[in-house]
Design a protein around this motif. Structure first.
Motif, PDB file in Angstrom:
ATOM      1  N   ILE A  13       0.968  11.223 -11.860  1.00  0.00           N
ATOM      2  CA  ILE A  13      -0.064  10.222 -11.663  1.00  0.00           C
ATOM      3  C   ILE A  13      -1.012  10.178 -12.854  1.00  0.00           C
ATOM      4  CG2 ILE A  13      -1.586  11.773 -10.363  1.00  0.00           C
ATOM      5  CD1 ILE A  13      -2.392   9.375  -8.697  1.00  0.00           C
ATOM      6  N   ILE A  14      -1.300  11.325 -13.416  1.00  0.00           N
ATOM      7  CA  ILE A  14      -2.222  11.352 -14.562  1.00  0.00           C
ATOM      8  C   ILE A  14      -1.503  10.914 -15.836  1.00  0.00           C
ATOM      9  CG2 ILE A  14      -3.847  12.724 -15.842  1.00  0.00           C
ATOM     10  CD1 ILE A  14      -4.640  12.753 -13.092  1.00  0.00           C
ATOM     11  N   VAL A  15      -0.285  11.415 -16.010  1.00  0.00           N
ATOM     12  CA  VAL A  15       0.464  11.041 -17.210  1.00  0.00           C
ATOM     13  C   VAL A  15       0.593   9.535 -17.291  1.00  0.00           C
ATOM     14  CG1 VAL A  15       2.730  11.080 -18.273  1.00  0.00           C
ATOM     15  CG2 VAL A  15       1.759  13.179 -17.397  1.00  0.00           C
ATOM     16  N   VAL A  46       4.988   0.972  -0.483  1.00  0.00           N
ATOM     17  CA  VAL A  46       4.392   1.750   0.606  1.00  0.00           C
ATOM     18  C   VAL A  46       4.519   1.010   1.934  1.00  0.00           C
ATOM     19  CG1 VAL A  46       2.217   2.612   1.494  1.00  0.00           C
ATOM     20  CG2 VAL A  46       2.810   3.002  -0.870  1.00  0.00           C
ATOM     21  N   LEU A  83      -0.190   0.928   6.493  1.00  0.00           N
ATOM     22  CA  LEU A  83      -0.256   2.383   6.383  1.00  0.00           C
ATOM     23  C   LEU A  83      -0.564   3.026   7.723  1.00  0.00           C
ATOM     24  CD1 LEU A  83      -2.149   2.524   3.043  1.00  0.00           C
ATOM     25  CD2 LEU A  83       0.212   3.137   3.449  1.00  0.00           C
ATOM     26  N   LEU A  84      -1.447   2.369   8.489  1.00  0.00           N
ATOM     27  CA  LEU A  84      -1.761   2.912   9.798  1.00  0.00           C
ATOM     28  C   LEU A  84      -0.512   2.947  10.671  1.00  0.00           C
ATOM     29  CD1 LEU A  84      -5.227   1.331  10.598  1.00  0.00           C
ATOM     30  CD2 LEU A  84      -4.663   3.739  10.512  1.00  0.00           C
ATOM     31  N   LEU A 123      -1.145   7.330 -15.861  1.00  0.00           N
ATOM     32  CA  LEU A 123      -2.449   6.709 -16.072  1.00  0.00           C
ATOM     33  C   LEU A 123      -2.740   6.645 -17.560  1.00  0.00           C
ATOM     34  CD1 LEU A 123      -4.760   5.649 -14.373  1.00  0.00           C
ATOM     35  CD2 LEU A 123      -5.834   7.883 -14.485  1.00  0.00           C
ATOM     36  N   PRO A 155       1.170  16.395 -13.752  1.00  0.00           N
ATOM     37  CA  PRO A 155       1.271  15.474 -12.604  1.00  0.00           C
ATOM     38  C   PRO A 155       1.510  14.046 -13.092  1.00  0.00           C
ATOM     39  CG  PRO A 155      -0.957  16.345 -12.846  1.00  0.00           C
ATOM     40  CD  PRO A 155      -0.131  17.042 -13.852  1.00  0.00           C
ATOM     41  N   GLY A 210      -5.973  -6.025   0.979  1.00  0.00           N
ATOM     42  CA  GLY A 210      -6.410  -4.677   1.327  1.00  0.00           C
ATOM     43  C   GLY A 210      -6.196  -4.399   2.805  1.00  0.00           C
ATOM     44  N   ILE A 243       4.675   8.552   0.564  1.00  0.00           N
ATOM     45  CA  ILE A 243       4.058   9.014  -0.670  1.00  0.00           C
ATOM     46  C   ILE A 243       4.322  10.507  -0.884  1.00  0.00           C
ATOM     47  CG2 ILE A 243       1.742   9.828  -0.051  1.00  0.00           C
ATOM     48  CD1 ILE A 243       2.240   7.044  -2.496  1.00  0.00           C
ATOM     49  N   ILE A 245      -2.477  -3.886   3.579  1.00  0.00           N
ATOM     50  CA  ILE A 245      -2.008  -2.559   3.155  1.00  0.00           C
ATOM     51  C   ILE A 245      -2.465  -1.501   4.143  1.00  0.00           C
ATOM     52  CG2 ILE A 245      -2.207  -0.793   1.374  1.00  0.00           C
ATOM     53  CD1 ILE A 245      -2.475  -2.998  -0.655  1.00  0.00           C
ATOM     54  N   LEU A 246      -3.754  -1.554   4.522  1.00  0.00           N
ATOM     55  CA  LEU A 246      -4.276  -0.551   5.440  1.00  0.00           C
ATOM     56  C   LEU A 246      -3.542  -0.594   6.772  1.00  0.00           C
ATOM     57  CD1 LEU A 246      -8.119  -0.555   4.880  1.00  0.00           C
ATOM     58  CD2 LEU A 246      -6.503   1.273   4.444  1.00  0.00           C
ATOM     59  N   ARG A 290       1.682   5.727   9.574  1.00  0.00           N
ATOM     60  CA  ARG A 290       1.202   7.027   9.997  1.00  0.00           C
ATOM     61  C   ARG A 290       1.483   7.252  11.484  1.00  0.00           C
ATOM     62  NH1 ARG A 290       0.080  11.867   8.084  1.00  0.00           N
ATOM     63  NH2 ARG A 290       0.485  10.640   6.238  1.00  0.00           N
ATOM     64  N   PHE A 310      -0.010  -2.310  -9.117  1.00  0.00           N
ATOM     65  CA  PHE A 310      -0.671  -2.324  -7.818  1.00  0.00           C
ATOM     66  C   PHE A 310       0.166  -3.069  -6.789  1.00  0.00           C
ATOM     67  CE2 PHE A 310      -3.805  -2.057  -4.765  1.00  0.00           C
ATOM     68  CZ  PHE A 310      -4.113  -3.307  -4.265  1.00  0.00           C
TER      69      PHE A 310
END
Lengths: 332, 328, 329
Positions: free
Chosen positions: B122-124, B257, B309-310, B126, B120, B302, B263, B305-306, B313, B250
């Motif tokens: 995201i982990i790589v 986004v 995103l809302l 990271l 994945p 923050g 995403i 961003i929220l 959605r 970030f």
């Protein structure tokens, strides 16, 4: 005959014992705020050179980031390694209290170098500061005044809101501006914070220029802030109308001084802090210096150092002012 | 089809409306926010993020994520900076090749780890975030590149140019955005990235060379991070192993986004991303002007961003509802 | 007799020997790495092999480790939560602020814990009710909570009373209290996850939520309870950190989310859900502490430490993925 052998034997063994004690070099570690910070390279240089001449062992370590708690594992590790002296530039005034107490309990000499644990001085043995911080504020105000004819609107661009040294200087600057008649025509219109980040310092500087069109001067007592402010002035060609000064590193400000963006700025010598700290530490651990308020001792190249209130020592009395004439004399 | 297009159209318009509303709101408090000077400040804040966002958009559309862009930026900037410092005799524009090339190489490594081992992203990323940052320290011996080593010509690219005095750096960033647009709309590979992201299972069946496209997407992300790296040196005048690029991922992901890139992959537009970056730039420029202390600024980010995103959605859900209604 | 068609035995793949099932799993890899790290660290520095020192060093990460255990359960259930570190900070700030304003301690502690619960509820609500992907929600809430902590505490530290300080120095049978709490929490959560119906259901939700729901599992309720638990545990961890440091700042636990995810990943938890164990995370927490402590006490520069951490993560997920793909049941 027997007496002679006994005496020589005694003398020999005493010599061996004392050399055995003397042979154990004093281990000093300096924990910086973070790595990749050129400022601490200078202080480390002072430590290293002092230890070369004094015969102590020196190491410099620092965390990757300058957060409040990032130094804790390093302090624990150094305690584990059995060092005699921990010198540190603290990232927080109080987050280190517990771990420094542990160090002191183990007999380690704890020094803060370049900054102090304001309000928590009991958790360290002594502090080495570059200059008398109470004089920094007035010095900077005077330098600013001399550039703007002692009248006009000025602003302060600082680092973080919690940095104790910043707050000491800003308070002193406010005091000087209010109470000293010489500066009665200078008005402090704003104090903003760049958080010691170049990006934030730049935007704050641009906001200052936008919000206060009559601004004639900015004092930035932070190396990151002054460099950012000077950059803004340089790109907008405002050197004639807005004067920038503050505390800066010669290596970062050289360009700006040479092309006239900044006419003068000040700082001290970080190298001397390391030099003094090492001499003091070796002296205290070796028993030749007593860590008492009011005491004095000699340090080669720096003369007589007095231990002042709260066990603080200054490496030099006044700030060094850098100008186009003397900027090339310094290599840090 | 028209229903779908209407939704997308509405998405970008939505962000534009948010930007206008925000600027007007700030303008009532501080009229100087609505001046050309202010626009200049905003435009100077965003070039690096814009370039990074173009790369990140492609990665996220392909249903991956790249968290290492900040460290890739830092590493390429450092390598280029060291070239300037230790070999000032080299013609400085070569720095662009060095920076972009280094970034592309790092991105390729990310791509390999994702495709070869089926890990994945995201982990790589990271892991590579830490890895590349550590390498930046090692390669530079934890020393920063001071201002006098960065070529003046490079620094002046962020200050001016013969064209109305608008800094080159702004042209470069919008040029990259334009190139990305052309790439996405008018090349086969560009469309394949979208196909891959919206349905990774079906994509190979439709002739998409999954491995190659994935490697390409990560390499582009790396290359653009490299470009952002040398432009960092241009904009701020120095390179520091701990700060350069830190936190970059970030800001970029937030902008992407907000700009409407999903995403889940397969959805996103260049215009939307540009608007997302612009919105973040306006917010970043307005906050110090409004005198909002640094302590509340993160809370505001923050919240922004929220909210974005809302909105995203709700819009998407409306879209799905209208689609299912249309079919019924 | 019967029309039932049974597959010929030779068509089935041979059953894996039992020892393979027990030994070849991601947790074994973590254990191997842990032992290797212990060896390496002792070789690197003579000061390392001191049990007291290692335990003391663990206390610096114990709070994160405890939260990482709950995070493991959330990841297994198919979600993720990046906000716990910010949660820790905000709860701690609220607690410190309350007790400084004169509110009696037990009430102040309750306020802090309740705040954590509320934050967990917010996360859960946005993920479950509003159906926004948890990674997005928690990135947003992480900034929000951190920002709110900044608003409350500003850039200052808030002190806590002396008697509250030093939870990590309390030793029970030579083990610091916070480490003991971590061990006990691991045992409890490990039992819950592997031996209760609740635990089994978490795995099922993570493997295939739709199928689980069709099988009658109340996935929404379970996920919500996980987010609430996370909120509560994060708040408790925040209070423990406050006790360890003696003061509270808005940047308490900054960067902790990365460390927690690292612990879960190194422990073999599968990022897309459905697989992972408490044991794995438990071992991984020790692994991380040993690696970083071993390097710090040997004065290894942070740059190398970053590289090692990055490589460690990549290597461990390669191995985890490899093991999972080979052991497809």
């Amino acid at each position: 005959m027997l007496k002679k052998t006994l005496l020589t034997g005694l003398a020999l063994s005493m010599a061996m014992v004392t050399t055995a004690y003397a042979a154990d070099p004093i281990k000093i570690v300096y924990i910086g705020k973070n790595t990749g910070n050129p400022y601490f390279d200078s202080i480390t240089g002072g430590f290293e050179d002092a230890c070369k001449s004094l015969g102590c062992e020196f190491e410099f370590v620092a965390p990757a980031t300058a957060e409040a708690t990032s130094q804790i594992p390093f302090i624990e590790a150094q305690i584990q390694r059995g060092v005699n002296v921990i010198a540190i530039a603290p990232n927080s005034p109080d987050a280190l209290n517990q771990v420094l107490d542990t160090a002191k309990a183990k007999g380690i000499l704890v020094l803060t170098v370049n900054g102090d644990l304001v309000g928590n001085e009991s958790h360290r043995d002594a502090t080495i500061l570059p200059v008398d911080f109470t004089k920094t504020g007035p010095n900077q105000v005077e330098l600013m005044g001399s550039m703007i004819g002692y009248k006009g609107d000025i602003a302060i661009l600082s680092a973080t809101t919690e940095a104790p040294d910043q707050n000491t200087w800003i308070a002193a600057m406010n005091d000087t501006l209010k109470n000293d008649a010489k500066y009665k025509d200078m008005h402090l219109v704003a104090t903003v914070y760049g958080d010691d980040q170049p990006e934030k310092s730049t935007t704050e500087m641009e906001a200052l220029l936008s919000n206060y069109p009559n601004l004639v001067g900015v004092i930035a007592p932070t190396t990151v802030g002054i460099a950012a402010a000077a950059q803004v002035i340089q790109s907008r060609n405002l050197a004639k109308t807005v004067h920038v000064t503050g505390l800066g590193l010669p290596s970062e400000m050289r360009d700006f001084i040479k092309d006239g963006t900044v006419s003068a700025f000040q700082l001290w010598s970080p190298y001397n802090e390391g030099w003094l700290a090492a001499h003091f530490a070796v002296g205290v651990v070796g028993g030749t210096i007593k860590n008492e308020v009011g005491g004095t001792f000699e340090v080669p190249n720096l003369g007589t150092i007095t231990i002042a209130d709260k066990n603080a020592m200054n490496t030099q009395a006044e700030l060094t002012t850098f100008t186009p004439e003397n900027i090339d004399d310094f290599n840090f | 089809m028209t229903a779908l297009r209407n939704i997308l159209l509405r998405r970008e318009a939505g962000i534009l409306v948010m930007i206008i509303l925000f600027c007007l709101a700030v303008g009532t408090q501080k009229p100087q926010f609505l001046t050309l000077d202010s626009l200049r400040i905003v435009l100077l804040l965003i070039p690096l993020i814009l370039i990074g966002a173009m790369g990140q958009m492609l990665v996220i559309v392909a249903r991956h994520v790249d968290l290492s862009i900040g460290s890739m930026l830092g590493f390429s900037a450092m390598v280029t900076g060291m070239m300037f410092k230790f070999h000032p005799e080299i013609w400085w524009p070569i720095g662009f090749l060095v920076s972009i090339g280094t970034g592309a190489l790092l991105g390729l490594i990310n791509g390999f780890l994702v495709t070869l081992f089926r890990l994945p992203a995201i982990i790589v990323t990271l892991g590579t975030l830490n890895l590349y940052r550590g390498l930046t320290y090692i390669v530079s011996n934890a020393k920063q590149i001071d201002r006098q080593y960065v070529p003046t010509a490079l620094k002046s690219m962020s200050q001016t140019s013969p064209i109305f005095g608008i800094p080159w750096i702004i042209f470069i960033s919008f040029g990259v955005a334009l190139l990305t647009y052309i790439f996405v709309m008018h090349t086969r590979v560009g469309r394949q990235i979208f196909a891959l992201g919206s349905n990774p299972v079906a994509a190979p069946l439709r002739g998409v060379a999954v491995t190659r496209v994935t490697l390409l997407v990560f390499s582009i992300s790396g290359a653009l991070s490299g470009l952002a790296g040398i432009l960092y040196a241009s904009r701020w005048g120095f390179v520091n192993p701990s700060n350069t690029g830190s936190g970059f991922e970030f800001q970029v992901i937030a902008a992407v986004v907000i700009g409407g890139v999903s995403i889940n992959g397969g959805v996103g537009t260049v215009l939307g991303t540009i608007l997302g970056v612009l919105l973040l730039g306006c917010v970043a420029a307005a906050l110090p002007l409004l005198g909002i202390p640094g302590t509340t600024q993160s809370a505001i980010y923050g919240a922004v961003i929220l909210i974005a995103l809302l909105i995203d959605r709700t819009v998407r859900q409306q879209g799905i509802k209208s689609l299912t209604r249309a079919r019924a | 007799m019967s029309a039932i068609h049974t597959p010929a035995t030779r068509d089935l793949p041979p059953a894996r020997p039992r020892w393979q099932v027990i030994v070849i799993r991601p947790e074994t890899m973590t254990l191997v790495l842990l032992i290797a790290a212990l060896f390496g660290a002792s070789l690197l520095s003579p000061y390392f092999l001191d049990v007291g020192y290692i335990l003391r060093s663990f206390t610096l990460s114990a709070e994160f480790a405890i939260v990482a255990l709950v995070l493991t359960m959330i990841i297994i259930a198919g979600e993720i939560d990046l906000s716990p570190a910010a949660n820790m900070a905000l709860s701690a700030c609220l607690f410190a602020f309350a007790q400084q304003a004169g509110i009696p301690m037990p009430l102040a502690i309750a306020i802090g814990l309740f705040a954590g619960l509320v934050m967990g509820a917010i996360n859960g609500f946005m993920v479950i009710r509003l159906q926004i992907p948890s990674i997005i929600v928690t990135i947003g809430t992480l900034t929000l909570y951190r920002g709110l902590a900044q608003v409350i505490a500003g850039d200052k530290s808030i002190r806590v009373p002396d008697w509250f300080i030093g939870i990590n120095t309390v030793l029970i049978a030579g083990i610091p209290l916070t480490v003991l709490i971590f061990i006990i929490a691991s045992i409890i959560l490990g039992v819950v996850l592997s031996m209760t119906i609740f635990g089994r259901q978490i795995y099922q939700i993570g493997t295939n939520e739709v199928a689980a729901r069709h099988a009658g599992i109340r996935s929404q309720r379970i996920k919500m309870s996980l987010f609430l638990l996370m909120g509560l545990v994060s708040a408790a961890a925040g209070l423990m950190t406050a006790s360890r440091l003696g003061s509270v700042r808005y940047d308490l636990g900054l960067g902790g989310e990365l460390q927690m995810v690292l612990m879960a990943m190194l422990g073999g938890t599968y990022i897309f859900g459905g697989r992972g164990t408490i044991l794995g995370t438990f071992l991984a927490a020790w692994l991380l502490v040993i690696v970083s402590t071993g390097m710090t006490v040997a004065n290894v520069p942070p740059s190398v430490q970053l590289v090692v951490q990055g490589v460690l993560l990549i290597v461990s997920i390669i191995a985890t993925n490899f093991i999972y793909s080979r052991t497809q049941r």
